[in-house]
Write a protein that holds these residues in place. Sequence first.
Motif, short mmCIF file in Angstrom:
data_model
loop_
_atom_site.label_atom_id
_atom_site.label_comp_id
_atom_site.label_asym_id
_atom_site.label_seq_id
_atom_site.Cartn_x
_atom_site.Cartn_y
_atom_site.Cartn_z
N MET A 63 0.96 -2.48 -16.88
CA MET A 63 2.29 -2.19 -17.44
C MET A 63 3.35 -2.54 -16.41
N ALA A 64 4.50 -3.03 -16.89
CA ALA A 64 5.57 -3.46 -15.98
C ALA A 64 5.88 -2.38 -14.95
N GLY A 65 5.93 -2.75 -13.70
CA GLY A 65 6.31 -1.81 -12.63
C GLY A 65 5.14 -1.06 -12.03
N VAL A 66 3.99 -1.05 -12.72
CA VAL A 66 2.87 -0.22 -12.24
C VAL A 66 2.31 -0.76 -10.92
N THR A 67 2.15 -2.08 -10.81
CA THR A 67 1.59 -2.63 -9.57
C THR A 67 2.52 -2.28 -8.38
N ASP A 68 3.83 -2.40 -8.61
CA ASP A 68 4.79 -2.04 -7.55
C ASP A 68 4.66 -0.56 -7.19
N ASP A 69 4.55 0.29 -8.22
CA ASP A 69 4.44 1.74 -7.96
C ASP A 69 3.18 2.06 -7.15
N LEU A 70 2.08 1.37 -7.49
CA LEU A 70 0.82 1.64 -6.77
C LEU A 70 0.95 1.22 -5.30
N ILE A 71 1.61 0.07 -5.07
CA ILE A 71 1.79 -0.39 -3.69
C ILE A 71 2.64 0.62 -2.91
N GLU A 72 3.68 1.12 -3.59
CA GLU A 72 4.57 2.08 -2.94
C GLU A 72 3.81 3.36 -2.57
N MET A 73 2.95 3.78 -3.51
CA MET A 73 2.16 4.99 -3.28
C MET A 73 1.24 4.81 -2.06
N ALA A 74 0.59 3.64 -2.01
CA ALA A 74 -0.31 3.37 -0.88
C ALA A 74 0.48 3.39 0.44
N ASN A 75 1.70 2.84 0.40
CA ASN A 75 2.51 2.80 1.62
C ASN A 75 2.99 4.17 2.06
N LYS A 76 2.98 5.12 1.10
CA LYS A 76 3.35 6.49 1.48
C LYS A 76 2.19 7.17 2.19
N VAL A 77 0.97 6.74 1.86
CA VAL A 77 -0.21 7.33 2.50
C VAL A 77 -0.34 6.82 3.94
N THR A 78 -0.14 5.52 4.11
CA THR A 78 -0.24 4.93 5.44
C THR A 78 0.61 3.67 5.50
N SER A 79 1.14 3.37 6.68
CA SER A 79 2.04 2.21 6.77
C SER A 79 1.27 0.90 6.67
N SER A 80 -0.04 0.93 6.96
CA SER A 80 -0.80 -0.31 6.77
C SER A 80 -2.10 -0.01 6.01
N PRO A 81 -2.01 0.09 4.69
CA PRO A 81 -3.20 0.43 3.90
C PRO A 81 -4.30 -0.61 4.09
N ASP A 82 -5.52 -0.15 4.10
CA ASP A 82 -6.67 -1.04 4.19
C ASP A 82 -6.68 -1.96 2.98
N LYS A 83 -6.85 -3.26 3.23
CA LYS A 83 -6.69 -4.24 2.14
C LYS A 83 -7.75 -4.08 1.05
N ARG A 84 -8.95 -3.70 1.45
CA ARG A 84 -10.00 -3.50 0.44
C ARG A 84 -9.64 -2.35 -0.48
N GLU A 85 -9.22 -1.23 0.13
CA GLU A 85 -8.89 -0.05 -0.67
C GLU A 85 -7.66 -0.30 -1.54
N LEU A 86 -6.71 -1.10 -1.01
CA LEU A 86 -5.51 -1.41 -1.78
C LEU A 86 -5.90 -2.15 -3.06
N ASP A 87 -6.86 -3.06 -2.96
CA ASP A 87 -7.29 -3.80 -4.16
C ASP A 87 -7.98 -2.88 -5.17
#
Length: 405
Positions: A43-67
């Motif tokens: 859904m529009a905006g969801v991918t951005d929201d998920l990235i933002e959420m990950a960035n709130k957990v850590t400034s450099s999210p693990d790339k595997r977990e981000l996917d």
Amino acid sequence: MGLIVQKFGGTSVADLDRIRNVAKRVAKTFDQGNDVVVILSAMAGVTDDLIEMANKVTSSPDKRELDVLLATGEQTTAALLSMTLQSMNYPAQSMLGYQAEVVTDHTFGNARILEIGASRIKDLIKKHNIIVIAGFQGCDTQGNITTLGRGGSDTSAVAVAAAIQADICEIYTDVDGIYTADPNICKKARKIKEISYDEMLNMASLGAKVLQIRSVGFAKKYNIPLHVRSSFSEEEGTMVVNEDSGMEQLVVSGVTHNKDEARITLKKVPDQPGVAAKIFTPISEADILVDMIIQNTRAGGETDLTFTVPKSDFESALAIEKTVAEEIGAEDVFGDRNIAKVSVIGVGMKNHSGVASIMFHTLAKENINIIMISTSEIRISCIIEEKYTELAVQVLHTAFGLDEE
Ligand code: ADP
Ligand code: ASP
Ligand code: MG
């Protein structure tokens, strides 16, 4: 009767009403006697929201977990569309990337599709199912979930279409076709009826995000006709095909812009062999793509070097170059995120002089400063301040005679 792949982008599946609208369109195609494979975005905006959420957990999210996280966006829409179709009494079934055997390399966040084992999809088609595949995601050979880079569900769609030898791949989006410039910022842009793979590759590589560039590469390689059209109207869109009818005659056929790049400058770099390699090797080792590079020769054995990288890699590239600058003895490193690239494109440019001077005059008339320039046979790109992007696209579109009558 045919085998049709239909891809719906984020705005087309932005809420449950729109998913219902998509279901009706898919059902209609199925009722006409076609086999249908659907590829969905989140859904529009969801991918951005998920990235933002990950960035709130850590400034450099693990790339595997981000996917793993990002893939959930497309998992949600695939299940919801499948359920909607079933509730309308259609035989639908969802598939995630790994279930559809979308095999990729290991580059988390920007993986390339290596192959798609079409057997499972084909089996389900034979059983007369509507298949709904989560776009943007695949699986590497070790079983890890990967994603294909922003806008990647276009590539999922075309790759699936190639694997199952579909007759056509329809890309449903929020505009009704491909235009001479982004219709959302250039009201006078004209809809193009037919465009060649090569011309579309140029436009996509220079910022026309209506199709992810890799999807066009796949379409060209496997000769899959693409139809880019609106999911909100029945109107014919733009066909992307092998040879187009008339665009070659135009000197400039389109204007594009890209706000996704940032600039990094190393000041007073020693002008010696091997220095450029020292500057760019760690950048490529960090999987950062460099676009433009400009080096000025200066008196006194020193030079300034400027290059652009994706905005999302800006902080890491700057940090890398701070270390490099110390090693090689450069005086300073600084950068700027507030830039944009505007480009004029046209294969007819090869045989015409004067395109550059019209471009520079047009920007100068609006007092838009050019920060960097790069050219090829068929395009000229200028880096300018980001705040002038819309204005620059509009005045260039007019200057090259592309405006709608
Ligand atoms: P989707 O979510 O459907 O994949 P995208 O946002 O990725 O949609 O792509 C569609 C957008 O591409 C349009 O809304 C438009 O702003 C943009 N775009 C950029 N350049 C062009 C162009 N030359 N023609 C049409 N659309 C363009
Ligand atoms: N959802 C992904 C993105 O926003 C993929 C896509 O929409 O094509 O980039
Ligand atoms: Mg897209």
